[in-house]
Design an enzyme around this catalytic site. Structure first.
Site, PDB file in Angstrom:
ATOM      1  CB  CYS A   1      -5.167   1.596  -4.459  1.00 28.41           C
ATOM      2  SG  CYS A   1      -4.425   0.007  -4.104  1.00 28.41           S
TER       3      CYS A   1
ATOM      4  CG  HIS B   1      -1.429   5.888  -6.617  1.00 27.56           C
ATOM      5  ND1 HIS B   1      -2.404   5.717  -5.656  1.00 27.56           N
ATOM      6  CD2 HIS B   1      -1.036   4.633  -6.964  1.00 27.56           C
ATOM      7  CE1 HIS B   1      -2.588   4.421  -5.444  1.00 27.56           C
ATOM      8  NE2 HIS B   1      -1.770   3.743  -6.223  1.00 27.56           N
TER       9      HIS B   1
ATOM     10  CD  GLU C   1       1.408   9.320  -9.307  1.00 28.54           C
ATOM     11  OE1 GLU C   1       1.905   8.432  -8.585  1.00 28.54           O
ATOM     12  OE2 GLU C   1       0.532  10.127  -8.909  1.00 28.54           O
TER      13      GLU C   1
ATOM     14  CG  HIS D   1      -1.103   2.089  -0.585  1.00 31.19           C
ATOM     15  ND1 HIS D   1      -2.386   2.579  -0.568  1.00 31.19           N
ATOM     16  CD2 HIS D   1      -0.899   1.631  -1.856  1.00 31.19           C
ATOM     17  CE1 HIS D   1      -2.934   2.417  -1.760  1.00 31.19           C
ATOM     18  NE2 HIS D   1      -2.053   1.851  -2.564  1.00 31.19           N
TER      19      HIS D   1
END
Lengths: 88, 404
Positions: free
Chosen positions: B163, B295, B306, B332
């Site tokens: 990712c 993210h 995060e 995503h």
């Protein structure tokens, strides 16, 4: 919770984690057995195969101990046999 | 001497549409493009939805021969590159072709191609697969296609860090332009992961939401997979000015780190180190940043971790930050995620509008930042960062600045 069910579930956990079966007892937490989130998913996958079950994500959430796991499987097996009966 | 690195072209193909203006319109409207999966048979998975590129027909973009040669992910790369290069107005002379780099991110390669080949082997019991399988499925097929289309003969490669792939790719390209190693760089990422085999693997990981992606929301239940590509054209600011090009923003810094913590669990320490490293690289204080494109996958673990990392890097200033996860709208897109989000972040700087976190329903005390819920906010920020944190613990953060 039958002894047979407990021993099948703990057997799957031991086999998946590559740890001696005698270390996996009903009162152990996943933390004590060093089972992390990815290990947990792998154990669920193996249990689905062992019991021919579909374990939904929601049922899997919040399981932290061997006891939780055995109780969860017991519940799903009961639901499965109910569903089979109602089909008959 | 280091150059300032200007972005002079953006191209994007995503669930929000087949061009960057389409995508920006969707982001600005807070429109979530998460819809029922159509690329695989319905009912075959625990989840129902994905962020597919709508109405995609390869023959709108390629002749039949080329469409046959290119996996969906490589097609997306070429489509976005054409748009970005067109917007930049760059004409490639033979000298410039040699001085141009292409660095693209991709995580899975040609998943659809592999799936079709293996299906014919194992299910249809065919003894062979298409001879185009390798050329279609290799992860560098997108970068190589762009190189072929434009005759680019400089450094061309693909980075695969799950990712974080596209952020790592844009970061490497940024450094090549900053140092003068390349005169122009084409950078971004592409991904087409919606094949049955790969979707089944995601299903087994139990990280995909059954309904939709609700980053930072109390009732978030996981990520939603997406597909697409975004490509940026990078060149030194003085070069862009000399040719009178429109400058859409600046890439000001890049930082990376590895958690060395766990193969899939995130670490706030590793994420924070990448953000600090990116700010240091840009020579910017945390107070210079107004927007964080998070993210923000919508998993329980990522969003809380995060938040903790952002708080540790920005301290009191974290309370003033606008933080949003545009994955709530374009899904995503794995190896393309960083590129699509770089495009979104540049849009925020360029248009003075912060795209929201869509599908947000209720605050989570573990995610106590201003996550710009559901409605875009008209705020002109001067600096922004975009985070990518990959499975495998690999983090990559880009710093952007408005450059009028």
């Amino acid at each position: 919770m039958s002894d047979e069910l407990i021993s099948r579930v703990t057997g799957v956990i031991a086999k998946t984690q590559k740890i001696p079966p005698e270390t996996v007892t009903i009162d152990k937490s996943f933390e004590e057995l060093k089972i992390d989130s990815l290990d947990g998913i792998n154990i669920l996958f193996a249990l689905e195969g062992e019991f021919d079950l579909d374990i939904p994500d929601d049922a899997a959430r919040g399981i932290r101990t061997v006891r939780d796991m055995v109780e969860g499987i017991e519940k799903l097996l009961a639901a499965k046999s109910e569903a089979a009966k109602s089909k008959e | 001497m280091n150059h300032r690195v200007a972005v002079t072209g953006i191209g994007a193909i995503s669930a929000l549409g087949q061009t960057f203006p389409d995508m920006w319109a969707g982001l600005a409207a807070g429109c979530s493009a998460i819809r029922p999966l159509t690329l695989v048979p319905p009912g075959s998975l625990r989840f129902l939805n994905a962020a597919e590129v709508p109405d995609y027909n390869p023959l709108d973009h390629f002749n039949e021969k080329d469409a046959q040669m290119l996996d969906r992910f490589a097609q997306f790369a070429a489509v976005a590159a054409r748009e970005a290069i067109g917007v930049s107005g760059i004409e490639f002379s033979p000298e410039l072709q040699e001085r141009t780099a292409i660095v693209l991110g991709n995580s899975g390669g040609g998943k659809t191609t592999e799936d079709e080949g293996f299906y014919s082997l194992y299910a249809l019991q065919q003894p062979r697969v298409s001879p185009l399988t390798i050329a279609r499925a290799m992860s560098n097929a997108g970068a190589s296609r762009v190189s072929l289309e434009y005759g680019i003969t400089g450094p061309v490669y693909t980075i695969s860090t799950a990712c974080s792939s596209a952020n790592h790719a844009i970061g490497q390209a940024f450094r090549m332009v900053r140092s003068g190693e390349a005169e122009v760089a084409i950078a971004g990422g592409s991904e087409a992961p919606l094949s049955m085999g790969f979707l089944k693997a995601w299903e087994a990981m139990r990280v995909v939401a059954p309904d939709t992606c609700r980053p930072f929301s109390l009732d978030r239940r996981g990520l939603i997979l997406g597909e697409g590509a975004a490509i940026l054209v990078l060149e030194p600011e003085e070069r862009a000015r000399a040719r009178g090009a429109q400058i859409l923003g600046e890439i000001a810094g890049f930082g990376m780190s590895s958690d060395a913590h766990h193969i899939t669990q995130p670490s706030a320490l590793g994420a924070a180190r990448a953000m600090r490293s990116a700010l240091n690289d840009a020579g910017l204080a945390p107070q210079a940043i107004g927007y964080v494109n998070a993210h923000g996958t919508g998993t329980t673990a990522n969003d809380a971790t995060e938040t903790e990392a952002i708080r540790s890097v920005f301290g009191e200033h974290a309370g003033k930050l606008l933080v949003s996860s545009t994955k709530s709208m374009h899904g995503h897109a794995l190896g393309a995620a960083g590129a699509i989000e770089a495009a979104a972040t540049l849009g925020a700087l360029h248009y003075g509008l912060i795209p929201p976190t869509a599908n947000y329903t209720a605050p989570d005390p573990a995610c106590d930042l201003d996550v710009v819920p559901n409605t875009a906010r008209a705020v002109q920020v001067e600096g922004a960062i975009s985070n990518s944190f990959a499975f495998g613990g690999l983090n990559a953060v880009l710093v952007f600045r408005k450059l009028a």
